[in-house]
Design an enzyme around this catalytic site. Structure first.
Site, PDB file in Angstrom:
ATOM      1  N   SER A 294      27.012  -1.682  11.820  1.00  0.00           N
ATOM      2  CA  SER A 294      27.942  -0.573  11.557  1.00  0.00           C
ATOM      3  C   SER A 294      28.062   0.395  12.734  1.00  0.00           C
ATOM      4  CB  SER A 294      27.500   0.144  10.285  1.00  0.00           C
ATOM      5  OG  SER A 294      28.421   1.133   9.930  1.00  0.00           O
TER       6      SER A 294
ATOM      7  N   ASP B 130      34.438   3.298  13.269  1.00  0.00           N
ATOM      8  CA  ASP B 130      33.071   2.995  13.699  1.00  0.00           C
ATOM      9  C   ASP B 130      32.997   1.528  14.142  1.00  0.00           C
ATOM     10  OD1 ASP B 130      33.191   1.806  11.157  1.00  0.00           O
ATOM     11  OD2 ASP B 130      31.056   2.100  10.813  1.00  0.00           O
TER      12      ASP B 130
ATOM     13  N   ASP C 281      32.028  -1.340  13.036  1.00  0.00           N
ATOM     14  CA  ASP C 281      32.494  -2.467  12.225  1.00  0.00           C
ATOM     15  C   ASP C 281      33.757  -2.135  11.432  1.00  0.00           C
ATOM     16  OD1 ASP C 281      31.093  -0.775  10.490  1.00  0.00           O
ATOM     17  OD2 ASP C 281      30.550  -2.410   9.148  1.00  0.00           O
TER      18      ASP C 281
END
Ligand code: MG
Length: 456
Positions: free
Chosen positions: A100, A243, A245
């Site tokens: 992430s 962000d 991902d």
């Protein structure tokens, strides 16, 4: 074999530093446990753009196939694209190789059920149990899984988003949008989504690079200075950043002012709830009270959860909620899929701006009551956490909430949340108030208290 120490699952899947806190042997064995947990069917596997992603994906696929699962390989895709495709294309489940917003050296695994939503805590425990007691199943030579490629994930995702918004008014406005995927996975989806919505698209940090050289993988008002500057330089209507991902989106207005997710999502909620009375909104205990103000206006109900997108997603499904979000920019619209989705958030924001017909900053100022916020995280030794929390609780206040950490209301419009992090040896301190003076005083008081208790 090296694997993460202690409990495997954190706030959001399993996270580690490949080659340091976990090795490929761990990934293969863990993937065999995931395959054992699913017990049948074909799994959709994908990864974000991290440098360790490709080798980890190979290990993931090997482990799943070893357990007898078929694997459809999506390759490099945003997490919400994989999640939506699991649901839309009818896979048994999904696994995403991602960390992430964590720094570039991290990676991790996130497991999704057939509905595309992260598996719940009980199911995480089932996978963990298989790992701990070694009860994983390996297929014999005639039953090992096979793998194939699944090339339609991003197309399926973009079409899914477009089907959930009123595209005519958005295209009619011909928005000029600066998009900053932060060298992350949304490089492969968001600019195309904006183009399909008739926007003039200007990109920055839009080449996938697992080192995240542009502004790092975590969008915050502090890291998005270049986005704001680009929006002002080209005279764009707005900017959007994701962000690593691609499941979080933060927005900035035409002046380059970046908003936290609880502000931008409250704006979207105000728009969506106009024609939807008695709706339920779900958000963690840490986000702004601005949502209660919007909900009161729109006769909606707000449910507060523990921090973490899994808590929000699963609560939304249980309660049949209409909308949910996190202050970090995770926006959840179950009419699409009950997971955070930066692309869906972008389309909804554009629909809202098109319907309101004013500039972004004016719509913000007209819609949301003004609150001031401050947040910080303070490094603490894990053995000190209990003691620190006791010292915080002793402070008292007008009202105390214990949904996650301690939320102390000092008056009707002022609160501080002190919460041990689920992923790092840190204590987070959030505060909010309707005046800057009150905010400064409660924030300083509690940040100082945590610092001094951790040093004592
Ligand atoms: Mg993310």
């Amino acid at each position: 074999m090296t694997g993460p120490q202690g409990r495997l699952f954190g706030t959001n899947g399993v996270r580690f530093i490949p080659g340091v806190s976990a090795d490929l042997e761990f990934v293969i064995k863990f993937a065999e446990c995931i395959g054992t947990y699913f017990s049948d069917g074909e799994i959709l596997a994908g990864r974000d753009g991290r440098l360790s992603g490709e080798v980890m994906s190979l290990a993931l696929t090997s482990g799943l196939m070893s357990s007898g699962r078929g694997v459809a390989e999506a390759g490099l895709v945003p997490t919400p694209a994989l999640q939506y495709a699991v649901k839309a294309l009818g896979y048994r489940g999904g696994v995403m190789v991602t960390a992430s917003h964590n720094p570039a050296e991290y990676n991790g695994l996130k497991i999704m059920g057939a509905d595309g939503v992260e598996i719940n805590r009980l199911d995480e425990q089932k996978v963990e149990k298989v790992f701990r007691d070694g009860s994983l199943k390996r297929a014999d030579w005639k039953n090992v899984g096979i793998s194939r490629s699944e090339p339609s994930v991003i197309r399926t995702y973009l079409n899914g988003i477009l089907s959930k918004v009123d595209t005519g008014p958005i295209s009619g406005r011909k928005f000029s949008v600066v998009v900053d995927p932060g060298n992350g996975a949304q490089c492969l989806a968001a600019p195309y989504l904006l183009d399909m919505l008739g926007c003039k698209v200007i990109t920055i940090n839009s080449i996938v690079d697992g080192r995240f050289p542009g502004r790092g993988p975590e969008p915050t008002p502090d890291t998005l200075g270049d986005l704001g500057a680009a929006v002002r330089a080209v005279g764009a209507d707005l900017g959007v950043a994701y962000d690593g991902d691609g499941d979080r989106a933060l927005f900035c207005d035409e002046n380059g002012t970046v908003y936290w997710g609880d502000q931008s999502c409250s704006l979207i909620a105000d728009y969506l709830l106009e024609g939807t009375p008695d709706a339920t909104i779900v958000t963690p205990i840490s986000s702004s009270q601005v949502v209660e103000a919007i909900a009161a206006k729109r006769k909606a109900k707000v449910i507060r959860t523990r921090v973490g997108s899994v808590e929000v997603s699963r609560t939304m499904i249980e309660r049949g909620a209409f909308f949910g979000f996190e202050e970090n920019g995770g926006c959840i619209y179950p009419a699409h899929i009950a997971v955070r989705d930066g692309g869906m958030a972008t389309a909804l924001m554009l629909e809202c701006l098109a319907a309101r017909g004013l500039s972004f900053s004016k719509i913000m100022a007209n819609t949301l009551p003004k609150f001031f916020q401050a947040k910080t995280k303070i490094g603490v030794a894990p053995e000190k956490v209990k003691e620190i929390m006791k010292a915080v609780e002793k402070q008292g206040g007008q009202r105390l909430e214990k949904v996650d950490g301690l939320k102390i209301w000092t008056d009707d419009k002022s609160w501080v949340l002190v919460r041990p992090s689920g992923t790092e040896p840190m204590i987070r301190v959030f505060a909010e108030s309707d005046t800057e003076e009150k905010l400064g005083s409660i924030f300083r008081k509690f940040a100082r208290l945590v610092k001094s208790a951790s040093a004592s």
